[in-house]
Design an enzyme around this catalytic site. Structure first.
Site: not given
Length: 237
Positions: A67, A136, A138, A143
């Site tokens: 990313d 979380n 991801h 996400e």
């Protein structure tokens, strides 16, 4: 999904490096997706050591950032290409022409995402996706959401991700709110997936990955259970 439990961060990093090095030795021109963040730094250091000692050769490999932040260039010190250059590329005999990151400065991020996916596809797709995991759940910047994107795309970051990553910027206001990330489908097409996880802030995510067998786009890492070759190297019991 195989879990390898390590006693220390150094042991975890070495074990992950061995897996990645084995793939590079098996296929010298392999296509890798590489993550950023504090957890994989030790793995990169171990790989650089193997390279210095002549055990592995990076010169034919192809390396793609998982990313990149929207708005940051390859030269930006907070950018993810710069991270990989600083922590890996400058320490090994990589061909920089074969190192890639999404164009965070593109006028149209969505077009930049399409172009990045085409670059990966032009090399036959990923051989190895090396990943971390977010608090979380991801992976990359995929996400939690009601639905997930298949290919590289532009994502708006969640508040928890912004909070976790803001420490790398002068203030939370300077933290980019969007990023370009390879999609879940791009990751799942890789021949092999290797994940590293370390630290108490990742403990709940790893526990859920181990114990909750459901598939849930609200916990993106759960989709890795559908892949036939996933190894998670972790210090988290």
């Amino acid at each position: 999904m195989e879990f390898i439990l390590s006693d220390t961060y150094e042991q975890m990093s070495g074990a992950a490096a061995e897996i990645l090095a084995k793939e590079l030795k098996r296929k010298p021109n392999a296509v890798f997706a590489l993550p950023t963040g504090s957890t994989p730094i030790g793995t990169y250091q171990a790989l650089a050591k193997q390279n210095r000692e002549g055990q592995i050769d990076f010169s034919q490999g192809n390396f793609f950032n998982v990313d990149e932040y929207v708005g940051l260039s390859r030269e930006s010190e907070q950018g993810y290409y710069h991270f990989l250059y600083t922590n890996l590329y400058q320490h090994v005999n990589v061909d920089l022409a074969k190192t890639h990151a999404p164009d965070g400065t593109a006028a149209d991020p969505e077009l930049a995402a399409i172009d990045y996916e085409r670059q990966i596809d032009s090399l036959g797709g990923l051989d190895v996706a090396f990943l971390g995991i977010g608090r979380n759940g991801h992976i990359g910047f995929n996400e939690p959401a009601d639905s997930l994107h298949y290919a590289t795309y532009c994502v708006t970051l969640t508040e928890s991700t912004i909070e976790a990553n803001a420490r790398f910027f002068a203030s939370v206001d300077e933290m980019p709110k969007q990023a370009l990330t390879i999609g879940i489908g791009t990751i799942m097409k890789a021949d092999k997936i290797v994940m590293v996880a370390h630290g108490e802030d990742k403990a709940e995510a790893i526990r859920r990955l181990k114990e909750d067998t459901s598939l849930n786009t609200g916990f993106p890492s759960s989709l890795l259970r559908l892949h036939p070759d996933v190894t998670v190297v972790t210090t988290i019991k």
